[in-house]
Scaffold this active site. Structure first.
Site, PDB file in Angstrom:
ATOM      1  N   HIS B  18       0.851  -1.197   0.000  1.00 55.74           N
ATOM      2  CA  HIS B  18       0.000   0.000   0.000  1.00 55.74           C
ATOM      3  C   HIS B  18       0.883   1.241   0.000  1.00 55.74           C
ATOM      4  CE1 HIS B  18       0.279   0.731   4.492  1.00 55.74           C
ATOM      5  NE2 HIS B  18       0.681  -0.513   4.426  1.00 55.74           N
ATOM      6  N   ALA B  19       0.279   2.401   0.226  1.00 59.87           N
ATOM      7  CA  ALA B  19       1.008   3.651  -0.003  1.00 59.87           C
ATOM      8  C   ALA B  19       2.314   3.771   0.783  1.00 59.87           C
ATOM      9  CB  ALA B  19       0.086   4.842   0.286  1.00 59.87           C
TER      10      ALA B  19
END
Lengths: 158, 98
Positions: B18-19
């Site tokens: 994810h980010a």
């Protein structure tokens, strides 16, 4: 995953009036609430969690794009709001540039793969110059919706 | 020109790439001169490891196998730091912790 699977049409704001990051986040969460896409009981919790996440590291990844987000245990279906700021908003972005396109995402905590698929759908479009410039030219919800439809059917090209 | 260095690692943190992990990889990759690409083993095309946006387009969930390829004078050093991040679960929970 398609953009229109996740973007709530009633939570598209093509002329986002916010002048700050936190105001933009608040307005887009309120859009999702007005669209009945998320439970209003969690409003403040969503807003503060998204802002907290931004403080840890900006989701303004450059090119005038930001994807503020939160994963929440009470959410069953991932939803996204879209805001377009023509003036640009300071998101403390990685390249220092103001943000024009905001995809705010609220996703189920227990399904991390859905969050990743949504991010993939968002970035495979936002990474394209054409998509970003068309989005900035959109002035109505219908314009944005048809742009998302075109992107989903891959008629935009690169 | 030095030769390509390649390594295959498996994403093993519960939340996947994810980010924040994507940013850790991109920031680390940017410290090196080497050209570095990342490819899902189940896909043909790779992405630039120095671009967070492109890394996010991998949608690499927990269990996804990624092939890192680096070329350049500092390719070996880049490779060892990048694969250490993945193997260390980006300092997050591994899947079996949950």
């Amino acid at each position: 995953m398609k953009l229109l699977d996740i973007v709530v049409k009633d939570a598209i704001d093509p002329q986002l009036a916010a002048t700050s990051r936190d105001e933009a986040i608040t307005m887009l969460v309120d859009r999702l609430i007005e669209a009945k896409a998320v439970d209003p009981g969690h409003r403040d919790e969503f807003i503060s969690a998204i802002i907290k996440r931004e403080r840890r590291g900006s989701t303004g990844f450059g090119h005038g794009v930001a994807v503020p987000h939160v994963k929440h245990p009470e959410i069953e279906k991932l939803v996204a709001a879209v805001g377009v700021s023509h003036d640009g908003i300071d998101f403390n972005s990685l390249d220092g540039n103001p943000v024009h396109s905001i995809f705010l995402i609220i996703s189920p905590e227990q399904k991390p793969e859905e969050h990743l698929e949504a991010m993939e759908a968002v970035f495979s479009n936002l990474s394209q110059d054409t998509f970003r410039s068309f989005l900035l030219q959109a002035t109505t919800v219908d314009h944005v919706t048809s742009l998302l439809e075109e992107a989903d059917s891959s008629t935009l090209g690169n | 020109m030095s030769a390509n260095t390649t390594a295959i690692v498996t994403i093993s943190n519960r939340l996947g790439l994810h980010a924040r992990p994507a940013m850790m990889l991109a920031e680390t990759a940017m410290r090196f001169d080497a050209d570095i690409s990342v490819r899902r083993l189940d896909q043909d095309a790779g992405v630039d490891a120095k671009s967070i946006m492109q890394l996010m387009m991998l949608a690499a969930v927990c269990g996804t196998e990624l092939e890192f390829t680096a070329s350049g004078t500092d390719a070996d050093a880049a490779m060892s730091e990048l694969t250490a991040l993945v193997k260390g679960n980006f300092s997050e929970d591994a899947v079996d912790d949950h």
